[in-house]
Design an enzyme around this catalytic site. Structure first.
Site, mmCIF file in Angstrom:
data_model
loop_
_atom_site.group_PDB
_atom_site.id
_atom_site.type_symbol
_atom_site.label_atom_id
_atom_site.label_comp_id
_atom_site.label_asym_id
_atom_site.label_seq_id
_atom_site.Cartn_x
_atom_site.Cartn_y
_atom_site.Cartn_z
ATOM 1 N N GLY A 111 0.773 -1.151 -0.015
ATOM 2 C CA GLY A 111 -0.127 -0.159 0.088
ATOM 3 C C GLY A 111 0.984 1.210 -0.108
ATOM 4 O O GLY A 111 0.221 2.495 -0.218
ATOM 5 N N ASP A 153 2.957 4.136 -1.375
ATOM 6 C CA ASP A 153 3.213 4.597 -2.966
ATOM 7 C C ASP A 153 4.709 4.726 -3.018
ATOM 8 O O ASP A 153 5.367 4.493 -3.996
ATOM 9 C CB ASP A 153 2.365 6.117 -2.880
ATOM 10 C CG ASP A 153 1.062 5.803 -2.830
ATOM 11 O OD1 ASP A 153 0.624 4.815 -3.035
ATOM 12 O OD2 ASP A 153 0.216 6.962 -2.349
ATOM 13 N N HIS A 203 18.704 16.636 -12.487
ATOM 14 C CA HIS A 203 17.528 16.438 -13.686
ATOM 15 C C HIS A 203 16.363 16.058 -13.239
ATOM 16 O O HIS A 203 16.080 15.885 -12.133
ATOM 17 C CB HIS A 203 18.434 15.314 -14.439
ATOM 18 C CG HIS A 203 18.704 13.980 -13.722
ATOM 19 N ND1 HIS A 203 19.231 13.988 -12.546
ATOM 20 C CD2 HIS A 203 18.047 12.800 -13.972
ATOM 21 C CE1 HIS A 203 19.310 12.597 -12.340
ATOM 22 N NE2 HIS A 203 18.397 11.918 -12.985
ATOM 23 N N ASP A 215 13.378 10.156 -9.030
ATOM 24 C CA ASP A 215 14.496 9.736 -7.886
ATOM 25 C C ASP A 215 15.011 11.009 -7.493
ATOM 26 O O ASP A 215 15.784 11.056 -6.427
ATOM 27 C CB ASP A 215 15.062 8.535 -8.109
ATOM 28 C CG ASP A 215 15.920 8.507 -9.140
ATOM 29 O OD1 ASP A 215 15.501 9.164 -10.325
ATOM 30 O OD2 ASP A 215 16.935 7.798 -9.450
ATOM 31 N N HIS A 216 14.953 12.331 -8.119
ATOM 32 C CA HIS A 216 15.742 13.473 -8.269
ATOM 33 C C HIS A 216 14.647 14.630 -7.729
ATOM 34 O O HIS A 216 15.130 15.736 -7.163
ATOM 35 C CB HIS A 216 16.658 13.755 -9.042
ATOM 36 C CG HIS A 216 17.644 12.735 -9.064
ATOM 37 N ND1 HIS A 216 19.005 12.949 -8.521
ATOM 38 C CD2 HIS A 216 17.803 11.574 -9.807
ATOM 39 C CE1 HIS A 216 19.688 11.698 -9.018
ATOM 40 N NE2 HIS A 216 18.755 10.783 -9.732
ATOM 41 N N ASP A 239 23.322 12.021 -11.959
ATOM 42 C CA ASP A 239 23.603 10.570 -12.681
ATOM 43 C C ASP A 239 24.120 10.979 -14.084
ATOM 44 O O ASP A 239 23.785 11.995 -14.701
ATOM 45 C CB ASP A 239 22.057 10.191 -13.157
ATOM 46 C CG ASP A 239 21.307 9.697 -11.969
ATOM 47 O OD1 ASP A 239 21.820 9.647 -10.711
ATOM 48 O OD2 ASP A 239 20.097 9.166 -11.957
ATOM 49 N N ASP A 265 27.961 9.303 -9.229
ATOM 50 C CA ASP A 265 26.912 8.328 -9.318
ATOM 51 C C ASP A 265 27.471 6.915 -9.270
ATOM 52 O O ASP A 265 28.357 6.703 -10.103
ATOM 53 C CB ASP A 265 26.272 8.776 -10.621
ATOM 54 C CG ASP A 265 25.058 7.667 -11.173
ATOM 55 O OD1 ASP A 265 24.727 6.810 -10.202
ATOM 56 O OD2 ASP A 265 24.636 7.404 -12.498
ATOM 57 N N GLY A 309 21.212 4.373 -18.013
ATOM 58 C CA GLY A 309 21.723 5.773 -18.206
ATOM 59 C C GLY A 309 22.931 5.884 -17.377
ATOM 60 O O GLY A 309 23.295 7.190 -16.855
ATOM 61 N N HIS A 310 23.503 4.911 -16.891
ATOM 62 C CA HIS A 310 24.714 5.238 -15.898
ATOM 63 C C HIS A 310 26.149 4.647 -16.160
ATOM 64 O O HIS A 310 26.091 3.651 -16.728
ATOM 65 C CB HIS A 310 24.224 4.326 -14.546
ATOM 66 C CG HIS A 310 22.831 4.943 -14.041
ATOM 67 N ND1 HIS A 310 22.741 6.176 -12.969
ATOM 68 C CD2 HIS A 310 21.725 4.543 -14.174
ATOM 69 C CE1 HIS A 310 21.520 6.335 -13.007
ATOM 70 N NE2 HIS A 310 20.882 5.314 -13.531
ATOM 71 N N ASP A 361 1.424 7.429 1.670
ATOM 72 C CA ASP A 361 0.404 6.576 1.148
ATOM 73 C C ASP A 361 -0.949 7.342 0.929
ATOM 74 O O ASP A 361 -1.553 7.871 1.968
ATOM 75 C CB ASP A 361 -0.101 5.466 2.335
ATOM 76 C CG ASP A 361 -1.302 4.715 2.041
ATOM 77 O OD1 ASP A 361 -1.532 4.689 0.863
ATOM 78 O OD2 ASP A 361 -1.659 3.692 2.828
HETATM 79 ZN ZN LIG Z 1 18.395 9.736 -13.464
#
Ligand SMILES: [Zn+2]
Length: 537
Positions: A26, A28, A51, A55-56, A143, A175, A347-348, A424
């Site tokens: 449950g 998010d 960017h 996650d950023h 990244d 990164d 992308g890394h 949540d």
């Molecule tokens: Zn990224």
């Protein structure tokens, strides 16, 4: 999210979220813990965004208001577009104060002088940071990967990186996501060539699933489609939104008439159709899943379709992706995925590029960032392999504090709060360990409610206890078990109340919970959540 602090001024770098783990039903997502900033809000001088990946940037709507709704945010045009568009879902919050920056922009915030520089990744407009502080320069890579033949982007500017290094780098923060992968990341041009091969072979529709945030991949698929005279259908809400933002800002280009609505899909011959959609990770509600399950409004799979999974599989999603792949193959299609050919590049930066970055920057100190602990640890070893002294490399985890001076780097004993803050629905941080443990129990063995009406005078149960259960056993087929349980409850109550007429209700509830729990376990080897409800009359 990273904080840099000098005397009383705090600079924030990125404000992202992570997705929950499998044992967090449950939830998010998980956002950064900002307990450390409580009472220090006015000390924060600004937020730098590297960017536009979630996650950023993903936690901005949840956290910015707690710090300062008008805090200056510095982001590239595309990142700003994505941040601003997302803010529409949080309309009660008012407008964010986002300033656009680009390669070469300089900003001064308190004691920090920041310069932004271009870095390759899989989303355009990605910026690394050179932060001049009173003790020296800190370089944050964002990244990144090195790509000399990128698609939809300029090649890595090595001379710029060398120029930054020439100013002397006190600390490099780099990164680590690709630190366990040998060699060099693939160039996007290799990916293009392989995708093109699939398009050439395919006589029917091409259905390509990828992440909606992989703007450059979407561009590749559009360009190849145009070359082969195919119309493009963009499927999935987040995919459409990102394409729209990127198109408005000029980061995605296509010819007039290339893009068509999916309701018109029947108007075009199969060999003239490309579908670009979300769902390469097997996400339940994403387009590819709906297409595979024959739930999509306009698209049904059929023989001749080529389905491309243009992404790697995020650990934890392997099973769902496998099930999805099987379902797609049952419908006589051809499936292509990254294990068969190079149709996805991460992308890394990988090991060789990471070595190169450290060798160019020649930092006094090195701190791996981003990725799981094992990746950061691997990155620390990479730094040592290119000649860095072990004592100049610090591998730290969430909540740890690193003290940096002109001559030293040290991990402090003090840690700052870093326990998970879970989101949540509308609740932020209100789901804690206990709620989560309850959800795990409910998800595993269901629940079992016992309602006993007890006569205050006699201490005896009136009638027979009621039982309600969900997710434990199917009640209609378990009459015997229920009857036995009822008898047990009656026994527990009459024993507990005895003859004195003094009744300890809390004790009775505990007894019911424990003894019924044991009984059900011996009969079923399951441990449902037991909720005794005792009503006195
Ligand atoms: Zn990224």
């Amino acid at each position: 999210m990273t904080l840099l602090e000098w005397q009383n001024k705090i600079l924030i770098i990125d404000m992202g979220f992570r997705f929950p783990e499998e044992d967090m039903p449950g939830i998010d997502f998980i956002i950064p813990n900002i307990a450390y900033l409580k009472g220090r809000e006015k000390d924060v001088v600004g937020l730098l965004i590297t960017h536009g990946h979630y996650d950023h940037i993903g936690a901005i709507p949840y956290l910015i208001g707690k710090i300062d709704p008008k805090l200056p945010i510095y982001a590239s045009a595309l990142a700003k577009g994505i941040i601003t568009k997302r803010q529409d879902d949080f309309s009660q919050q008012g407008k964010l104060n986002v300033e656009t920056v680009k390669n070469g922009s300089r900003v001064e915030l308190g004691p920090f002088k920041i310069e932004f520089f271009r870095q390759n990744h899989n989303i355009p407009d990605n910026l690394g940071l050179v932060i001049n502080t009173p003790v020296g320069n800190i370089v944050h890579t964002s990244d990144f990967k090195f790509d000399e033949t990128p698609v939809n982007d300029l090649p890595t500017d090595f001379s710029k990186l060398k120029e930054i290094a020439s100013r002397r780098v006190l600390l490099l923060m780099a990164d680590s996501t690709g630190a366990e992968n040998e060699g060099h990341s693939l160039s996007e041009q290799t990916i293009s060539a392989n995708l093109e091969e699939i398009f050439q072979k395919s006589k029917g529709r091409v259905i390509a699933a990828t992440f909606s945030s992989l703007i450059n991949r979407v561009q590749q698929l559009i360009t190849i489609s145009e070359k082969h005279g195919r119309r493009v259908f963009i499927e999935g809400f987040s995919m459409r939104t990102n394409v729209e933002i990127s198109r408005n800002l000029g980061y995605i280009k296509f010819k007039k008439g290339t893009l068509v609505q999916s309701k018109d899909i029947a108007k075009y011959p199969d060999e003239k159709i490309t579908v670009i959609c979300t769902g390469a990770q097997g996400e339940g509600q994403a387009s590819l899943m709906r297409i595979a399950n024959r739930e999509h409004q306009f698209i049904r799979l059929k023989k001749g379709d080529a389905v491309i999974f243009s992404s790697s599989v995020i650990p934890g999603n392997e099973k769902t992706v496998q099930v999805l792949k099987d379902e797609i193959l049952r419908q006589k299609t051809t499936v292509y995925h990254y294990k068969m050919m190079d149709i996805h590049a991460g992308g890394h930066a990988q090991i060789e590029e990471l070595k190169q970055m450290i060798s160019i920057m020649k930092p006094d100190f090195f701190m791996p960032i981003h990725g799981q602990y094992s990746m950061m640890a691997a990155h620390g070893e990479i730094a040592e392999s290119v000649g860095m002294n072990e004592k100049n490399v610090v591998v730290v985890e969430n909540g740890q504090v690193v003290a940096l001076t002109r001559k030293t780097i040290e991990i402090e004993k003090e840690v700052i709060p870093s326990y998970y803050v879970m989101v949540d629905g509308l609740g932020i941080g209100d789901v804690g360990e206990i709620v989560l443990r309850d959800r795990q129990t409910l998800a595993k063995d269901g629940m079992f409610v016992i309602i006993a009406v007890i006569d205050r005078q006699t201490g005896k149960i009136k009638g027979s206890p009621d039982i309600i259960s969900r997710g434990f056993v199917y009640l209609r087929e378990s009459q015997e078990l229920l009857d036995q349980t009822r008898k047990k409850v009656i026994g527990i109550v009459s024993q507990a109340t005895g003859s004195e007429g003094i009744v300890n209700w809390a004790y009775i509830k505990d007894e019911i919970r424990n003894k019924v729990g044991q009984y059900l376990y011996t009969k079923t080897q399951r441990r449902p959540m037991i909720l005794p409800v005792v009503i006195e009359v």
